[in-house]
Design a protein around this motif. Structure first.
Motif, mmCIF file in Angstrom:
data_model
loop_
_atom_site.group_PDB
_atom_site.id
_atom_site.type_symbol
_atom_site.label_atom_id
_atom_site.label_comp_id
_atom_site.label_asym_id
_atom_site.label_seq_id
_atom_site.Cartn_x
_atom_site.Cartn_y
_atom_site.Cartn_z
ATOM 1 N N LYS A 33 32.606 37.998 49.041
ATOM 2 C CA LYS A 33 33.658 36.992 49.120
ATOM 3 C C LYS A 33 33.182 35.612 48.676
ATOM 4 O O LYS A 33 33.996 34.774 48.277
ATOM 5 C CB LYS A 33 34.205 36.922 50.546
ATOM 6 N N ASP A 34 31.872 35.362 48.755
ATOM 7 C CA ASP A 34 31.369 34.031 48.382
ATOM 8 C C ASP A 34 31.029 33.916 46.901
ATOM 9 O O ASP A 34 30.392 32.960 46.474
ATOM 10 C CB ASP A 34 30.148 33.652 49.224
ATOM 11 N N GLY A 35 31.458 34.895 46.087
ATOM 12 C CA GLY A 35 31.272 34.808 44.642
ATOM 13 C C GLY A 35 30.004 35.443 44.125
ATOM 14 O O GLY A 35 29.744 35.408 42.916
ATOM 15 N N ARG A 36 29.198 36.048 44.991
ATOM 16 C CA ARG A 36 27.980 36.720 44.531
ATOM 17 C C ARG A 36 28.327 38.113 43.996
ATOM 18 O O ARG A 36 29.209 38.790 44.505
ATOM 19 C CB ARG A 36 26.942 36.814 45.650
ATOM 20 N N ILE A 37 27.595 38.498 42.956
ATOM 21 C CA ILE A 37 27.880 39.753 42.262
ATOM 22 C C ILE A 37 26.592 40.547 42.142
ATOM 23 O O ILE A 37 25.533 39.992 41.808
ATOM 24 C CB ILE A 37 28.419 39.471 40.841
ATOM 25 N N MET A 38 26.666 41.847 42.401
ATOM 26 C CA MET A 38 25.533 42.741 42.167
ATOM 27 C C MET A 38 25.903 43.686 41.036
ATOM 28 O O MET A 38 26.902 44.408 41.120
ATOM 29 C CB MET A 38 25.182 43.539 43.414
ATOM 30 N N GLY B 67 23.834 46.524 39.033
ATOM 31 C CA GLY B 67 22.527 47.164 39.068
ATOM 32 C C GLY B 67 21.677 46.459 40.116
ATOM 33 O O GLY B 67 22.115 46.230 41.241
ATOM 34 N N ASN B 68 20.454 46.058 39.722
ATOM 35 C CA ASN B 68 19.604 45.316 40.657
ATOM 36 C C ASN B 68 19.629 43.816 40.377
ATOM 37 O O ASN B 68 18.782 43.070 40.866
ATOM 38 C CB ASN B 68 18.158 45.838 40.596
ATOM 39 N N MET B 69 20.600 43.361 39.585
ATOM 40 C CA MET B 69 20.721 41.943 39.242
ATOM 41 C C MET B 69 21.768 41.288 40.135
ATOM 42 O O MET B 69 22.937 41.665 40.127
ATOM 43 C CB MET B 69 21.103 41.786 37.757
ATOM 44 N N GLU B 70 21.323 40.290 40.893
ATOM 45 C CA GLU B 70 22.235 39.523 41.734
ATOM 46 C C GLU B 70 22.619 38.243 41.007
ATOM 47 O O GLU B 70 21.757 37.488 40.547
ATOM 48 C CB GLU B 70 21.587 39.175 43.074
ATOM 49 N N ILE B 71 23.918 37.989 40.883
ATOM 50 C CA ILE B 71 24.433 36.848 40.120
ATOM 51 C C ILE B 71 25.293 35.991 41.025
ATOM 52 O O ILE B 71 26.149 36.498 41.754
ATOM 53 C CB ILE B 71 25.267 37.323 38.906
ATOM 54 N N ASP B 72 25.064 34.694 40.958
ATOM 55 C CA ASP B 72 25.875 33.735 41.707
ATOM 56 C C ASP B 72 26.707 32.948 40.696
ATOM 57 O O ASP B 72 26.211 32.028 40.060
ATOM 58 C CB ASP B 72 24.957 32.803 42.500
ATOM 59 N N SER B 73 27.964 33.322 40.514
ATOM 60 C CA SER B 73 28.821 32.674 39.515
ATOM 61 C C SER B 73 30.287 32.892 39.860
ATOM 62 O O SER B 73 30.769 34.028 39.836
ATOM 63 C CB SER B 73 28.542 33.229 38.116
ATOM 64 N N VAL B 74 30.972 31.810 40.163
ATOM 65 C CA VAL B 74 32.408 31.900 40.446
ATOM 66 C C VAL B 74 33.166 32.301 39.190
ATOM 67 O O VAL B 74 34.113 33.092 39.240
ATOM 68 C CB VAL B 74 32.930 30.558 40.996
ATOM 69 N N SER C 255 32.647 35.964 38.582
ATOM 70 C CA SER C 255 33.333 36.690 39.648
ATOM 71 C C SER C 255 34.828 36.767 39.371
ATOM 72 O O SER C 255 35.462 37.812 39.562
ATOM 73 C CB SER C 255 33.078 35.995 40.990
ATOM 74 N N ARG C 256 35.403 35.664 38.892
ATOM 75 C CA ARG C 256 36.829 35.644 38.547
ATOM 76 C C ARG C 256 37.108 36.609 37.401
ATOM 77 O O ARG C 256 38.097 37.345 37.409
ATOM 78 C CB ARG C 256 37.245 34.225 38.166
ATOM 79 N N ASN C 257 36.221 36.615 36.396
ATOM 80 C CA ASN C 257 36.393 37.498 35.246
ATOM 81 C C ASN C 257 36.305 38.971 35.644
ATOM 82 O O ASN C 257 36.974 39.821 35.054
ATOM 83 C CB ASN C 257 35.342 37.167 34.187
ATOM 84 N N LEU C 258 35.473 39.262 36.642
ATOM 85 C CA LEU C 258 35.250 40.652 37.052
ATOM 86 C C LEU C 258 36.160 41.087 38.204
ATOM 87 O O LEU C 258 36.013 42.196 38.717
ATOM 88 C CB LEU C 258 33.785 40.845 37.469
ATOM 89 N N LYS C 259 37.083 40.230 38.609
ATOM 90 C CA LYS C 259 37.964 40.562 39.722
ATOM 91 C C LYS C 259 38.682 41.889 39.484
ATOM 92 O O LYS C 259 39.305 42.100 38.452
ATOM 93 C CB LYS C 259 38.994 39.441 39.911
ATOM 94 N N GLY C 260 38.560 42.796 40.435
ATOM 95 C CA GLY C 260 39.219 44.095 40.319
ATOM 96 C C GLY C 260 38.451 45.124 39.516
ATOM 97 O O GLY C 260 38.927 46.241 39.333
ATOM 98 N N CYS C 261 37.268 44.775 39.024
ATOM 99 C CA CYS C 261 36.489 45.700 38.195
ATOM 100 C C CYS C 261 35.619 46.622 39.054
ATOM 101 O O CYS C 261 34.959 46.171 39.989
ATOM 102 C CB CYS C 261 35.592 44.933 37.226
ATOM 103 N N ALA C 262 35.614 47.895 38.698
ATOM 104 C CA ALA C 262 34.783 48.872 39.395
ATOM 105 C C ALA C 262 33.400 48.956 38.771
ATOM 106 O O ALA C 262 32.410 49.255 39.448
ATOM 107 C CB ALA C 262 35.454 50.244 39.352
ATOM 108 N N LYS C 263 33.338 48.695 37.487
ATOM 109 C CA LYS C 263 32.072 48.784 36.759
ATOM 110 C C LYS C 263 31.944 47.605 35.799
ATOM 111 O O LYS C 263 32.926 46.911 35.501
ATOM 112 C CB LYS C 263 31.969 50.105 35.993
ATOM 113 N N ALA C 264 30.710 47.425 35.327
ATOM 114 C CA ALA C 264 30.454 46.392 34.325
ATOM 115 C C ALA C 264 29.520 46.951 33.270
ATOM 116 O O ALA C 264 28.598 47.714 33.569
ATOM 117 C CB ALA C 264 29.838 45.149 34.957
#
Length: 213
Positions: free
Chosen positions: A53-58, A60-67, A70-79
């Motif tokens: 909920k705070d905009g962090r994205i995992m 694979g093993n890459m953790e990304i902090d980007s609002v 996160s907005r672009n990937l909203k609703g995505c199951a995979k990347a």
């Protein structure tokens, strides 16, 4: 060809103005040289996406902090993690032009950018067709450096893709890619089909789109 010429003119900064005949001729010549010289290659890997909920994205093993991402990937199951390059020959072509004719070098830079964009679009369409078999649809590419998606994420993204070995793409300490006419990106895959998986935000007039860069 018409679309790539239009893109090259846009990269040259003409805006809504038309390029003159001399410039158009130089653009066509530049694309002909690129066709002979460029050696485009790409690599991709598909991962599950986990967002907090705070905009962090995992991914694979890459953790990304980007609002923004996160907005672009909203609703995505995979990347899809994606990398592409036109190869060292394109850089050499631009360097040679910059020594003898700076105007030609500027046009070559713009044409190479358009050439790379076209190649990435084609590769994304290919990947998209494969993903549709899983009921997933691709979002526009989102590269490190867009919005608050820090350019420093270029390094883990390239490491995960093993870009140096797979497509000959490396990175300097200042996060510049070598060859320079290269790109990395994250492409979301959602069960909801969007209208603009390729053209992206620069070509879209929908200013209030929640996925806009």
């Amino acid at each position: 060809m018409e679309r790539r010429i239009k893109e090259a003119v846009r990269y040259l900064g003409y805006g809504r103005n038309a390029a003159d005949e001399k410039t158009l001729a130089l653009i066509k010549d530049a694309f002909a040289e690129l066709e002979r010289t460029a050696a485009p290659r790409s690599v991709c890997r598909i991962f599950d996406v986990d967002q907090t909920k705070d905009g962090r994205i995992m991914i694979g093993n890459m953790e990304i902090d980007s609002v923004s991402l996160s907005r672009n990937l909203k609703g995505c199951a995979k990347a899809v993690l994606f990398g592409a390059t036109l190869g060292a020959g394109t850089d050499q072509l631009i360097r040679r032009a910059s020594v003898s004719d700076m105007a030609k070098a500027v046009i070559m830079q713009a044409c190479a950018a358009a050439f790379l964009e076209e190649y990435c679009d084609e590769e994304q369409l290919r990947i998209g067709r494969e993903m549709e078999d899983q009921g997933l649809y691709l979002r526009p590419r989102f590269s490190p450096g867009y919005g608050d998606f820090d350019i420093r994420y270029q390094e883990p993204l390239m490491r995960i893709l093993d870009c140096a070995k797979s497509i000959g793409l490396t990175m300097t300490d200042s996060f510049m890619m070598t060859p320079t006419k290269s790109v990395t990106a994250v492409i979301g895959a959602s069960p909801v089909k969007e209208r603009c998986p390729i053209a992206g935000c620069e070509a879209c007039g929908k200013k209030d789109c929640e996925y806009r860069r």
